[in-house]
Motif scaffolding. Structure first.
Motif, mmCIF file in Angstrom:
data_model
loop_
_atom_site.group_PDB
_atom_site.id
_atom_site.type_symbol
_atom_site.label_atom_id
_atom_site.label_comp_id
_atom_site.label_asym_id
_atom_site.label_seq_id
_atom_site.Cartn_x
_atom_site.Cartn_y
_atom_site.Cartn_z
ATOM 1 N N ASP A 188 0.732 -0.975 0.177
ATOM 2 C CA ASP A 188 0.017 0.661 0.237
ATOM 3 C C ASP A 188 0.994 1.102 0.415
ATOM 4 O OD1 ASP A 188 -2.583 1.305 0.192
ATOM 5 O OD2 ASP A 188 -2.119 2.251 2.613
ATOM 6 N N LEU A 189 1.513 1.415 1.119
ATOM 7 C CA LEU A 189 2.977 2.497 1.247
ATOM 8 C C LEU A 189 3.218 2.722 -0.248
ATOM 9 C CD1 LEU A 189 2.971 1.892 4.572
ATOM 10 C CD2 LEU A 189 2.240 3.645 3.497
ATOM 11 N N VAL A 190 4.091 1.422 -0.611
ATOM 12 C CA VAL A 190 5.334 1.567 -1.863
ATOM 13 C C VAL A 190 4.090 2.276 -2.808
ATOM 14 C CG1 VAL A 190 7.311 0.416 -2.994
ATOM 15 C CG2 VAL A 190 7.226 0.493 -0.419
ATOM 16 N N GLY A 191 2.942 1.560 -3.322
ATOM 17 C CA GLY A 191 2.300 1.733 -4.535
ATOM 18 C C GLY A 191 1.485 3.062 -4.596
ATOM 19 N N LYS A 192 1.453 4.096 -3.221
ATOM 20 C CA LYS A 192 1.228 5.040 -3.109
ATOM 21 C C LYS A 192 1.979 6.549 -3.430
ATOM 22 C CE LYS A 192 -2.890 4.125 -0.989
ATOM 23 N NZ LYS A 192 -3.601 4.487 0.441
ATOM 24 N N ASN A 193 3.704 5.562 -2.971
ATOM 25 C CA ASN A 193 4.906 7.230 -2.825
ATOM 26 C C ASN A 193 5.970 6.084 -3.329
ATOM 27 O OD1 ASN A 193 6.873 7.857 -2.155
ATOM 28 N ND2 ASN A 193 5.549 8.264 0.518
ATOM 29 N N PRO A 194 6.273 7.059 -4.930
ATOM 30 C CA PRO A 194 7.244 6.880 -5.153
ATOM 31 C C PRO A 194 8.938 6.893 -4.919
ATOM 32 C CG PRO A 194 6.257 8.675 -6.640
ATOM 33 C CD PRO A 194 5.530 8.155 -4.960
ATOM 34 N N SER A 195 9.011 7.453 -3.603
ATOM 35 C CA SER A 195 10.539 7.354 -2.768
ATOM 36 C C SER A 195 10.267 6.534 -1.957
ATOM 37 C CB SER A 195 10.109 8.583 -1.767
ATOM 38 O OG SER A 195 10.105 9.762 -2.880
ATOM 39 N N MET A 196 9.157 5.779 -1.767
ATOM 40 C CA MET A 196 9.774 3.873 -1.049
ATOM 41 C C MET A 196 10.007 2.821 -1.227
ATOM 42 S SD MET A 196 6.433 4.423 1.985
ATOM 43 C CE MET A 196 6.699 6.120 3.211
ATOM 44 N N ILE A 197 10.872 2.339 -0.347
ATOM 45 C CA ILE A 197 11.205 0.913 -1.298
ATOM 46 C C ILE A 197 11.066 0.002 0.431
ATOM 47 C CG2 ILE A 197 13.403 1.736 0.168
ATOM 48 C CD1 ILE A 197 15.061 -0.479 -2.730
ATOM 49 N N GLY A 198 10.696 -1.154 -0.187
ATOM 50 C CA GLY A 198 10.460 -2.531 1.145
ATOM 51 C C GLY A 198 10.771 -3.866 0.653
ATOM 52 N N TYR A 199 10.159 -4.430 1.336
ATOM 53 C CA TYR A 199 10.278 -5.972 0.550
ATOM 54 C C TYR A 199 8.734 -6.798 1.479
ATOM 55 C CZ TYR A 199 11.936 -6.025 5.868
ATOM 56 O OH TYR A 199 12.643 -6.035 6.407
ATOM 57 N N ILE A 200 8.843 -7.886 0.564
ATOM 58 C CA ILE A 200 7.357 -8.032 0.237
ATOM 59 C C ILE A 200 7.888 -10.011 0.551
ATOM 60 C CG2 ILE A 200 5.804 -6.721 0.312
ATOM 61 C CD1 ILE A 200 4.991 -7.772 -2.164
ATOM 62 N N ASN A 201 7.108 -10.603 0.795
ATOM 63 C CA ASN A 201 6.906 -12.256 0.302
ATOM 64 C C ASN A 201 6.970 -12.028 -0.335
ATOM 65 O OD1 ASN A 201 8.045 -13.483 3.531
ATOM 66 N ND2 ASN A 201 5.482 -13.011 3.385
ATOM 67 N N ALA A 202 7.724 -13.033 -1.845
ATOM 68 C CA ALA A 202 7.151 -13.136 -3.020
ATOM 69 C C ALA A 202 5.487 -13.504 -2.955
ATOM 70 C CB ALA A 202 8.322 -13.947 -3.592
ATOM 71 N N SER A 203 4.651 -14.469 -2.413
ATOM 72 C CA SER A 203 3.707 -14.721 -2.717
ATOM 73 C C SER A 203 3.438 -13.499 -3.112
ATOM 74 C CB SER A 203 3.410 -16.303 -1.679
ATOM 75 O OG SER A 203 3.616 -15.491 -0.741
ATOM 76 N N SER A 204 3.627 -12.399 -2.175
ATOM 77 C CA SER A 204 1.871 -11.246 -1.609
ATOM 78 C C SER A 204 2.444 -10.681 -2.952
ATOM 79 C CB SER A 204 2.500 -10.611 -0.362
ATOM 80 O OG SER A 204 2.383 -11.549 0.270
ATOM 81 N N LEU A 205 3.608 -10.477 -3.917
ATOM 82 C CA LEU A 205 3.896 -9.588 -5.265
ATOM 83 C C LEU A 205 2.498 -9.541 -6.038
ATOM 84 C CD1 LEU A 205 5.738 -7.389 -6.026
ATOM 85 C CD2 LEU A 205 6.218 -9.533 -8.325
ATOM 86 N N THR A 206 2.130 -8.311 -6.396
ATOM 87 C CA THR A 206 1.074 -6.926 -6.925
ATOM 88 C C THR A 206 1.945 -6.453 -8.093
ATOM 89 O OG1 THR A 206 -0.119 -5.650 -5.472
ATOM 90 C CG2 THR A 206 -0.444 -7.968 -4.925
ATOM 91 N N ASP A 207 0.516 -6.038 -8.682
ATOM 92 C CA ASP A 207 0.847 -4.963 -9.982
ATOM 93 C C ASP A 207 0.807 -4.113 -9.652
ATOM 94 O OD1 ASP A 207 0.695 -6.845 -11.531
ATOM 95 O OD2 ASP A 207 -0.865 -6.312 -12.451
ATOM 96 N N SER A 208 0.695 -3.270 -7.706
ATOM 97 C CA SER A 208 0.247 -2.228 -6.983
ATOM 98 C C SER A 208 2.480 -1.381 -7.146
ATOM 99 C CB SER A 208 -0.509 -2.262 -6.080
ATOM 100 O OG SER A 208 -1.807 -2.440 -6.511
ATOM 101 N N VAL A 209 3.034 -2.453 -7.431
ATOM 102 C CA VAL A 209 4.503 -1.815 -7.352
ATOM 103 C C VAL A 209 5.572 -3.232 -7.926
ATOM 104 C CG1 VAL A 209 4.032 -2.003 -4.967
ATOM 105 C CG2 VAL A 209 4.636 -4.600 -5.554
#
Length: 139
Positions: free
Chosen positions: A112-133
């Protein structure tokens, strides 16, 4: 008698022996065209770099310390344990030379945060990847 009790539990016991090595994906806003490698990502999350390769500000997001994604990221990308990172950040905070990345609770919050803010970088479990990021590395 013991065989009769343990035999049905064997599949569960075998599964519990495997560590949960889930792959983590480092994600940025879809419009971010910076280049990324493990070293650059590590520098951002350790406070050694404050901007992406294109010069734009970078705001790293950590997940909670107990999360699987955080543990995998710390070990595989930063090559540090949780206790090593605590000591690292304690020293930087004490000397006034830095502060750790903002901490969020889960994959959904990172997306949610990375998808809304071009300045952010984060990490997630690969299984959670969406088109929002946009994925920029899998570890």
């Amino acid at each position: 008698m013991l065989k009769k009790i343990l035999l049905p539990l064997l599949p569960l016991l075998l599964l519990s022996c495997y560590s949960v090595n889930a792959e983590v994906v480092v994600v940025v806003h879809p419009t971010n065209n910076s280049s990324f490698d493990q070293s650059e990502i590590s520098k951002l999350f350790l406070g050694k770099a404050k901007s992406f390769s294109d010069g734009n500000q970078a705001v790293p997001l950590n997940q909670e310390e107990a999360s699987t994604a955080r543990q995998e990221f710390d070990a595989n990308v930063l090559s540090k344990s949780g206790s090593q990172l605590k000591a690292y950040w304690s020293k930087l905070i004490f000397t006034g030379k830095g502060s750790p990345p903002k901490e969020v609770t889960n994959d959904a919050e990172v997306i949610d945060l990375v998808g809304k803010n071009p300045s952010m970088i984060g990490y997630i479990n690969a299984s959670s990847l969406t088109d929002s990021v946009k994925s920029v590395g899998k570890f």
